[in-house]
Design a protein around this motif. Structure first.
Motif, PDB file in Angstrom:
ATOM      1  N   ALA A 130       0.827  -1.206   0.000  1.00 26.60           N
ATOM      2  CA  ALA A 130       0.000   0.000   0.000  1.00 26.60           C
ATOM      3  C   ALA A 130       0.864   1.259   0.000  1.00 26.60           C
ATOM      4  CB  ALA A 130      -0.936  -0.011   1.212  1.00 26.60           C
ATOM      5  N   VAL A 131       1.927   1.264   0.801  1.00 25.92           N
ATOM      6  CA  VAL A 131       2.793   2.447   0.896  1.00 25.92           C
ATOM      7  C   VAL A 131       3.514   2.708  -0.430  1.00 25.92           C
ATOM      8  CG1 VAL A 131       4.884   3.362   1.982  1.00 25.92           C
ATOM      9  CG2 VAL A 131       3.110   2.309   3.387  1.00 25.92           C
ATOM     10  N   LEU A 132       4.087   1.662  -1.029  1.00 26.13           N
ATOM     11  CA  LEU A 132       4.850   1.837  -2.260  1.00 26.13           C
ATOM     12  C   LEU A 132       3.957   2.255  -3.425  1.00 26.13           C
ATOM     13  CD1 LEU A 132       7.299  -1.211  -2.020  1.00 26.13           C
ATOM     14  CD2 LEU A 132       7.844   1.202  -1.657  1.00 26.13           C
ATOM     15  N   VAL A 133       2.757   1.671  -3.505  1.00 27.26           N
ATOM     16  CA  VAL A 133       1.838   2.058  -4.578  1.00 27.26           C
ATOM     17  C   VAL A 133       1.383   3.500  -4.385  1.00 27.26           C
ATOM     18  CG1 VAL A 133      -0.451   1.629  -5.566  1.00 27.26           C
ATOM     19  CG2 VAL A 133       1.078  -0.282  -5.086  1.00 27.26           C
ATOM     20  N   PHE A 134       1.088   3.876  -3.149  1.00 25.73           N
ATOM     21  CA  PHE A 134       0.669   5.256  -2.873  1.00 25.73           C
ATOM     22  C   PHE A 134       1.763   6.246  -3.261  1.00 25.73           C
ATOM     23  CE2 PHE A 134       0.744   8.891   0.059  1.00 25.73           C
ATOM     24  CZ  PHE A 134      -0.478   9.478  -0.256  1.00 25.73           C
ATOM     25  N   LEU A 135       3.000   5.977  -2.845  1.00 29.56           N
ATOM     26  CA  LEU A 135       4.113   6.863  -3.184  1.00 29.56           C
ATOM     27  C   LEU A 135       4.344   6.913  -4.693  1.00 29.56           C
ATOM     28  CD1 LEU A 135       6.737   6.008  -0.406  1.00 29.56           C
ATOM     29  CD2 LEU A 135       5.362   8.089  -0.607  1.00 29.56           C
ATOM     30  N   GLY A 136       4.235   5.753  -5.342  1.00 30.08           N
ATOM     31  CA  GLY A 136       4.446   5.707  -6.785  1.00 30.08           C
ATOM     32  C   GLY A 136       3.415   6.531  -7.542  1.00 30.08           C
ATOM     33  N   LYS A 137       2.156   6.400  -7.157  1.00 34.88           N
ATOM     34  CA  LYS A 137       1.104   7.158  -7.846  1.00 34.88           C
ATOM     35  C   LYS A 137       1.213   8.644  -7.546  1.00 34.88           C
ATOM     36  CE  LYS A 137      -2.317   3.625  -8.738  1.00 34.88           C
ATOM     37  NZ  LYS A 137      -3.749   3.400  -8.961  1.00 34.88           N
ATOM     38  N   LEU A 138       1.607   8.982  -6.326  1.00 25.70           N
ATOM     39  CA  LEU A 138       1.775  10.390  -5.971  1.00 25.70           C
ATOM     40  C   LEU A 138       2.899  11.022  -6.791  1.00 25.70           C
ATOM     41  CD1 LEU A 138       0.950  12.712  -4.059  1.00 25.70           C
ATOM     42  CD2 LEU A 138       2.686  11.863  -2.456  1.00 25.70           C
ATOM     43  N   LEU A 139       4.039  10.341  -6.882  1.00 27.28           N
ATOM     44  CA  LEU A 139       5.157  10.843  -7.677  1.00 27.28           C
ATOM     45  C   LEU A 139       4.816  10.881  -9.165  1.00 27.28           C
ATOM     46  CD1 LEU A 139       8.181   9.081  -5.933  1.00 27.28           C
ATOM     47  CD2 LEU A 139       7.704  11.532  -5.966  1.00 27.28           C
ATOM     48  N   CYS A 140       4.027   9.913  -9.613  1.00 22.06           N
ATOM     49  CA  CYS A 140       3.633   9.870 -11.022  1.00 22.06           C
ATOM     50  C   CYS A 140       2.789  11.086 -11.385  1.00 22.06           C
ATOM     51  CB  CYS A 140       2.867   8.580 -11.311  1.00 22.06           C
ATOM     52  SG  CYS A 140       2.582   8.275 -13.073  1.00 22.06           S
ATOM     53  N   ARG A 141       1.878  11.479 -10.509  1.00 26.62           N
ATOM     54  CA  ARG A 141       1.066  12.670 -10.764  1.00 26.62           C
ATOM     55  C   ARG A 141       1.942  13.932 -10.791  1.00 26.62           C
ATOM     56  NH1 ARG A 141      -2.921  10.035  -7.482  1.00 26.62           N
ATOM     57  NH2 ARG A 141      -2.157  11.133  -5.611  1.00 26.62           N
ATOM     58  N   CYS A 142       2.917  13.981  -9.893  1.00 28.93           N
ATOM     59  CA  CYS A 142       3.837  15.128  -9.890  1.00 28.93           C
ATOM     60  C   CYS A 142       4.652  15.172 -11.178  1.00 28.93           C
ATOM     61  CB  CYS A 142       4.773  15.050  -8.691  1.00 28.93           C
ATOM     62  SG  CYS A 142       3.959  15.231  -7.088  1.00 28.93           S
ATOM     63  N   ALA A 143       5.117  14.009 -11.646  1.00 34.26           N
ATOM     64  CA  ALA A 143       5.921  13.956 -12.869  1.00 34.26           C
ATOM     65  C   ALA A 143       5.093  14.351 -14.084  1.00 34.26           C
ATOM     66  CB  ALA A 143       6.492  12.552 -13.043  1.00 34.26           C
ATOM     67  N   GLU A 144       3.830  13.930 -14.138  1.00 33.29           N
ATOM     68  CA  GLU A 144       2.980  14.256 -15.280  1.00 33.29           C
ATOM     69  C   GLU A 144       2.711  15.753 -15.373  1.00 33.29           C
ATOM     70  OE1 GLU A 144      -0.521  11.908 -14.930  1.00 33.29           O
ATOM     71  OE2 GLU A 144       0.528   9.998 -15.188  1.00 33.29           O
ATOM     72  N   ARG A 145       2.688  16.442 -14.241  1.00 28.80           N
ATOM     73  CA  ARG A 145       2.412  17.881 -14.250  1.00 28.80           C
ATOM     74  C   ARG A 145       3.622  18.707 -14.698  1.00 28.80           C
ATOM     75  NH1 ARG A 145      -0.653  16.924  -9.336  1.00 28.80           N
ATOM     76  NH2 ARG A 145       1.177  17.503  -8.096  1.00 28.80           N
ATOM     77  N   ARG A 146       4.832  18.164 -14.491  1.00 27.90           N
ATOM     78  CA  ARG A 146       6.023  18.966 -14.792  1.00 27.90           C
ATOM     79  C   ARG A 146       6.807  18.451 -15.991  1.00 27.90           C
ATOM     80  NH1 ARG A 146      10.923  17.052 -13.355  1.00 27.90           N
ATOM     81  NH2 ARG A 146      11.736  19.141 -12.988  1.00 27.90           N
ATOM     82  N   ILE A 147       6.296  17.454 -16.708  1.00 27.01           N
ATOM     83  CA  ILE A 147       7.062  16.855 -17.801  1.00 27.01           C
ATOM     84  C   ILE A 147       7.223  17.851 -18.947  1.00 27.01           C
ATOM     85  CG2 ILE A 147       5.002  15.852 -18.884  1.00 27.01           C
ATOM     86  CD1 ILE A 147       6.755  13.481 -19.698  1.00 27.01           C
ATOM     87  N   VAL A 148       8.420  17.891 -19.524  1.00 27.97           N
ATOM     88  CA  VAL A 148       8.739  18.756 -20.652  1.00 27.97           C
ATOM     89  C   VAL A 148       9.357  17.890 -21.743  1.00 27.97           C
ATOM     90  CG1 VAL A 148      10.103  20.703 -21.476  1.00 27.97           C
ATOM     91  CG2 VAL A 148       9.117  20.765 -19.180  1.00 27.97           C
ATOM     92  N   VAL A 149       8.788  17.944 -22.956  1.00 30.71           N
ATOM     93  CA  VAL A 149       9.268  17.153 -24.083  1.00 30.71           C
ATOM     94  C   VAL A 149       9.720  18.089 -25.193  1.00 30.71           C
ATOM     95  CG1 VAL A 149       8.687  15.424 -25.797  1.00 30.71           C
ATOM     96  CG2 VAL A 149       7.718  15.245 -23.500  1.00 30.71           C
ATOM     97  N   GLN A 150      11.006  18.087 -25.539  1.00 30.55           N
ATOM     98  CA  GLN A 150      11.586  18.909 -26.600  1.00 30.55           C
ATOM     99  C   GLN A 150      11.260  20.392 -26.394  1.00 30.55           C
ATOM    100  OE1 GLN A 150      10.265  17.215 -30.298  1.00 30.55           O
ATOM    101  NE2 GLN A 150      11.672  15.489 -30.139  1.00 30.55           N
ATOM    102  N   GLY A 151      11.335  20.832 -25.149  1.00 31.46           N
ATOM    103  CA  GLY A 151      11.141  22.237 -24.861  1.00 31.46           C
ATOM    104  C   GLY A 151       9.708  22.713 -24.905  1.00 31.46           C
ATOM    105  N   GLY A 152       8.740  21.787 -25.134  1.00 29.57           N
ATOM    106  CA  GLY A 152       7.338  22.223 -25.264  1.00 29.57           C
ATOM    107  C   GLY A 152       6.622  22.264 -23.933  1.00 29.57           C
TER     108      GLY A 152
END
Length: 267
Positions: free
Chosen positions: A245-267
């Motif tokens: 439960a802890v690892l899945v929760f942390l993984g999904k939380l970090l995944c949401r953070c990564a999706e909000r800040r992802i930058v592809v080819q400067g876009g």
């Protein structure tokens, strides 16, 4: 759920093309497991009283470790996922109407299940036919077998959830190589893959048994052999559920953070 099962099935079928590689691995692992049994037998014969496990339980642990090697190995990661993150093609993954975390989790499970299914049957059959005391013993009871199956599945989920953290953290680095070496290198020892945890001195072992790594292969293999039973077994299952439960929760939380800040080819 059906779409995630499709990712699981695709990754499972993808591994069929590597049958010859698995055959060569089986030929390698059987002598390696036998050498481990012989080495531990020497230690057992020299100091039987202070040996931390029954020798039959130890040999069962060794053969289960060899049979399910790729099921729990945290170094067995999907290089395609790392490539998607590095070259920016992960943007196509984000366009899918699915959760990227759940999709990659299903893919990882499919790859591991296929790898284990090819190796485990021949290795376990040969280990059962070996002469005593180097053979794989049968479970002590039907209840022990079903507890083994339960803890095996939970252990795989914990291992995959840990690897998912490695994937997600790669979004925040320029190269995942150092992260992979740092986070997966120590797990081989901490999870009991290099040395069964009962062989580690008591004060250190009690700490290691509380960590998520001990909830991977350590628990199901010791449950199978009877080295972990009763109240200790129930406590270990509770820890498996907790860390999952802890690892899945942390993984999904970090995944949401990564999706909000992802930058592809400067876009």
């Amino acid at each position: 759920m059906k779409k995630y099962f499709s990712f699981f099935r695709i990754q499972f079928c993808f591994g069929v093309q590597y049958r010859s590689a698995f055959l060569s691995a089986i030929v390698t692992q059987i002598p390696w497991g036998l050498m481990e049994c012989l080495a531990y037998h020497t230690l057992h014969a020299s100091n039987t009283e202070s040996f931390p496990m029954e020798f039959s339980a130890l040999t069962s642990y060794i053969w289960l470790k060899e049979a399910f090697l790729l099921l729990f190995s945290t170094w067995m990661t999907d290089n395609e996922i790392f490539d998607l993150i590095l070259n920016g093609d992960v943007s196509y993954e984000l366009c899918r109407p699915v959760s990227i975390y759940d999709m990659w989790f299903a893919r990882s499970m499919g790859g591991r299940m296929f790898s284990a299914s090819l190796r485990c049957v021949p290795i376990l059959l040969i280990a059962l036919l070996l002469p005593r005391p180097y053979n794989l013993s049968l479970p002590q009871s039907a209840a022990a077998f079903w507890l083994f199956v339960l803890t095996l599945l939970l252990g795989v989920f914990v291992a995959v959830a840990f690897c998912m953290l490695v994937y997600i953290l790669s979004f925040f680095t320029l190269s995942p190589q150092g992260l992979r070496m740092l986070m997966t290198g120590a797990v081989e020892f901490l999870s009991g893959a290099t040395l069964p945890l009962p062989f580690i001195p008591y004060p250190v072992r009690k700490v290691l048994e509380l960590l998520p790594f001990a909830s991977m292969q350590n628990v199901p293999f010791r449950v199978y052999s009877g080295d972990l039973s009763g109240t200790d077994c129930m406590y270990a299952i509770f820890l498996q559920l907790f860390w999952l439960a802890v690892l899945v929760f942390l993984g999904k939380l970090l995944c949401r953070c990564a999706e909000r800040r992802i930058v592809v080819q400067g876009g």
